[in-house]
Design an enzyme around this catalytic site. Structure first.
Site, PDB file in Angstrom:
ATOM      1  N   LEU A  28      38.668  72.659  57.892  1.00 32.08           N
ATOM      2  CA  LEU A  28      39.985  72.876  58.522  1.00 32.08           C
ATOM      3  C   LEU A  28      41.016  73.293  57.462  1.00 32.08           C
ATOM      4  CD1 LEU A  28      40.874  72.669  61.514  1.00 32.08           C
ATOM      5  CD2 LEU A  28      41.902  70.474  60.971  1.00 32.08           C
ATOM      6  N   GLY A  29      40.686  74.367  56.735  1.00 29.47           N
ATOM      7  CA  GLY A  29      41.651  74.972  55.802  1.00 29.47           C
ATOM      8  C   GLY A  29      42.501  75.955  56.585  1.00 29.47           C
ATOM      9  N   SER A  30      43.005  76.977  55.909  1.00 26.12           N
ATOM     10  CA  SER A  30      43.943  77.859  56.614  1.00 26.12           C
ATOM     11  C   SER A  30      43.231  78.681  57.690  1.00 26.12           C
ATOM     12  CB  SER A  30      44.710  78.745  55.634  1.00 26.12           C
ATOM     13  OG  SER A  30      43.875  79.708  55.076  1.00 26.12           O
ATOM     14  N   ILE A  31      41.966  79.070  57.450  1.00 29.15           N
ATOM     15  CA  ILE A  31      41.238  79.813  58.496  1.00 29.15           C
ATOM     16  C   ILE A  31      40.928  78.878  59.665  1.00 29.15           C
ATOM     17  CG2 ILE A  31      39.099  81.052  59.063  1.00 29.15           C
ATOM     18  CD1 ILE A  31      39.045  82.015  56.116  1.00 29.15           C
ATOM     19  N   SER A  61      35.612  67.997  57.894  1.00 27.00           N
ATOM     20  CA  SER A  61      35.959  68.673  56.650  1.00 27.00           C
ATOM     21  C   SER A  61      35.781  67.670  55.520  1.00 27.00           C
ATOM     22  CB  SER A  61      37.348  69.305  56.746  1.00 27.00           C
ATOM     23  OG  SER A  61      38.330  68.495  56.269  1.00 27.00           O
ATOM     24  N   GLY A  75      32.139  82.016  57.774  1.00 26.65           N
ATOM     25  CA  GLY A  75      32.298  81.486  56.413  1.00 26.65           C
ATOM     26  C   GLY A  75      31.396  82.233  55.443  1.00 26.65           C
ATOM     27  N   ARG A  76      30.236  81.666  55.200  1.00 25.62           N
ATOM     28  CA  ARG A  76      29.218  82.307  54.363  1.00 25.62           C
ATOM     29  C   ARG A  76      27.856  82.029  54.995  1.00 25.62           C
ATOM     30  NH1 ARG A  76      32.700  84.842  52.541  1.00 25.62           N
ATOM     31  NH2 ARG A  76      33.402  85.033  50.374  1.00 25.62           N
ATOM     32  N   GLU A 129      22.684  88.617  52.369  1.00 21.91           N
ATOM     33  CA  GLU A 129      23.343  89.904  52.653  1.00 21.91           C
ATOM     34  C   GLU A 129      22.972  90.938  51.606  1.00 21.91           C
ATOM     35  OE1 GLU A 129      27.531  89.188  53.092  1.00 21.91           O
ATOM     36  OE2 GLU A 129      27.188  87.812  54.743  1.00 21.91           O
ATOM     37  N   HIS A 140      29.824  91.252  57.961  1.00 23.17           N
ATOM     38  CA  HIS A 140      30.763  90.587  57.032  1.00 23.17           C
ATOM     39  C   HIS A 140      32.111  91.334  57.042  1.00 23.17           C
ATOM     40  CE1 HIS A 140      30.985  87.912  53.206  1.00 23.17           C
ATOM     41  NE2 HIS A 140      32.172  88.040  53.754  1.00 23.17           N
ATOM     42  N   ALA A 152      34.916  90.246  58.985  1.00 23.20           N
ATOM     43  CA  ALA A 152      35.984  89.473  59.631  1.00 23.20           C
ATOM     44  C   ALA A 152      37.343  89.689  58.986  1.00 23.20           C
ATOM     45  CB  ALA A 152      35.630  87.984  59.627  1.00 23.20           C
TER      46      ALA A 152
HETATM   47  O1  LIG Z   1      34.385  87.078  52.986  1.00 18.42           O
HETATM   48  C1  LIG Z   1      35.485  87.395  52.721  1.00 18.42           C
HETATM   49  C2  LIG Z   1      36.346  86.623  51.876  1.00 18.42           C
HETATM   50  O2  LIG Z   1      35.881  85.646  51.281  1.00 18.42           O
HETATM   51  O3  LIG Z   1      37.523  86.966  51.784  1.00 18.42           O
END
Ligand SMILES: O=CC(=O)O
Length: 325
Positions: A161-164, A183, A240-241, A270, A288, A290
C-alpha cells in the site's frame, strides 16, 4: 562537451531520446545502448574514471555490483523507474553512490492500468473484442458470449500500500469494492483493514492486486498456497514485478481452473511470456506498459533531468531512493 559531467546511459532509449536533447548542453551522455559493443568494451573507449553518473531504466541493464565496479568514480545513479530491483542498492550504499528514482510520478498511470486489467478480465472486454471480430457481423449469436463477473462489491486485497497501492485503493473504492491490504507494516494513516498474512488476505478476498516492490522478502509472495486460498473465482492483477508471482504455479493453477483469471503487466523472465497464457481467454496481458503514457514520460524526463541537475549543483535529489542498511 568538454568539462560536462559524463552520464553513462544504460538500457533501451525509451524516454532517453526525449531527455537528451533537453539536457545535452549540461551533460555529456554516453549512449552504451546504441553501441554494439559489450559494456566493458564500450567503457574502454570512454575512460571510466571520468564517468560520475548513470541513467538507466528497469527494462534495460541490471546494475549489479560488477557493473558498478567498472565505474570507480560513480557518485549518482538515476533510474527512470519506480521499481529498483534492477539495481544493487546495497552496493550503492557501500560505495556512497546516491540513487534517484521515479518517486510517485507513475503511480496514477500504473493504478489506472491495474484497474483496467481487472475490469477487462472480469468483464471479459478483450475476450469479447476477440470473439466479436471472429463472428459474422450481422448474425453473431451474442447471447452465446459467456457472462462476466460484477466488480462492484468485490473484496479486493492490495499487496503493497505505497503510492501505487493507494491510488488503486482509491479507484476501486469508487467502483464499490471493499479494500483490505497486506504490506510490510500496518499503516497508521489508513482505515482499510490490514492483514499480516497473504494467505489469510487471499482467503477473504475475491481479487488480489500486486503493487509491492520485488525484493528478497516479496519474491514469490504469490505461491500455490495463496492462489488456492484465493480460489476458483479469484482474480490476480500484477502491475508490480513478475517475480512477485511463482509464474509456473500461476500458469498451472490457471490451466487446472484453480483460479478464475489474471491481468498481468509483468512477467518473471521478461520479455518472455509463458506460451500457455496466450491461449487463455481469462487472462489479460500487457507488455510491462502500465507506466507508459506520453504524459508520464514527459514528466519523467523532467524529473530525471532535474535529479541530474540537482546532484551536480550540490542540491538534494528531488526523488531520492532510500538505500538499505
Ligand atoms: O516498471 C516500471 C517502473 O518501475 O517504473
Amino acid at each position: 562537451m568538454k568539462g560536462l559531467p559524463k552520464v553513462l546511459v544504460l538500457g533501451p532509449p525509451l524516454c532517453f531520446s526525449s531527455l537528451q536533447p533537453l539536457y545535452s548542453h549540461k551533460f555529456h551522455f554516453l549512449n552504451s545502448h546504441l553501441s554494439d559493443l559489450s559494456l566493458q568494451h564500450f567503457l574502454q573507449l570512454h575512460h571510466p574514471p571520468s564517468i560520475t553518473a548513470i541513467l538507466c531504466d528497469a527494462a534495460g541493464y541490471s546494475v549489479t555490483a560488477e557493473v558498478l565496479h567498472l565505474l570507480p568514480s560513480l557518485r549518482l545513479l538515476v533510474t527512470i523507474s519506480a521499481g529498483t530491483n534492477h539495481i544493487d542498492l546495497r552496493e550503492c550504499r557501500r560505495r556512497g553512490i546516491q540513487v534517484a528514482g521515479a518517486g510517485a510520478i507513475f503511480s496514477e498511470d500504473v493504478a489506472d492500468m491495474a484497474v483496467g486489467l481487472l475490469i477487462d478480465g472480469m468483464r471479459k472486454i478483450s475476450a469479447a473484442d476477440r470473439w466479436l471480430r471472429t463472428q459474422n457481423h450481422h448474425n453473431a449469436p451474442w447471447h452465446l458470449f459467456p457472462l462476466g463477473s460484477k466488480l462492484s462489491g468485490k473484496q479486493v486485497g492490495i499487496i503493497g500500500l505505497g503510492s501505487i497501492g493507494m491510488e488503486v485503493a482509491k479507484r476501486l473504492e469508487s467502483f464499490g469494492c471493499i479494500i483490505s491490504y497486506n504490506s510490510k507494516h500496518k499503516k497508521t494513516t489508513v482505515s482499510y483493514p490490514f492483514c499480516s498474512s497473504v494467505v489469510e488476505l487471499a482467503t477473504t478476498c475475491d481479487v488480489l492486486v500486486l503493487c509491492c516492490e520485488l525484493n528478497e522478502q516479496t519474491k514469490h509472495i504469490i505461491n500455490r498456497e495463496v492462489i488456492l486460498a484465493l480460489g476458483k473465482g479469484g482474480f490476480i492483477v500484477n502491475i508490480g514485478r513478475g517475480g512477485l508471482i511463482d509464474e509456473k504455479e500461476l500458469v498451472k493453477c490457471l490451466m487446472e481452473g484453480e483460479i478464475g483469471g489474471a491481468g498481468l503487466d509483468v512477467f518473471e523472465n521478461e520479455p518472455r511470456v509463458p506460451q500457455e497464457l496466450f491461449e487463455m481467454n481469462n487472462v489479460v496481458l500487457s507488455p510491462h506498459a502500465a507506466a507508459l503514457t506520453a504524459e508520464s514520460f514527459m514528466n519523467m524526463c523532467e524529473l530525471a533531468g532535474g535529479n541530474l541537475e540537482a546532484f551536480f549543483s550540490n542540491k538534494p535529489l528531488i526523488t531520492p531512493v532510500m538505500l538499505p542498511e
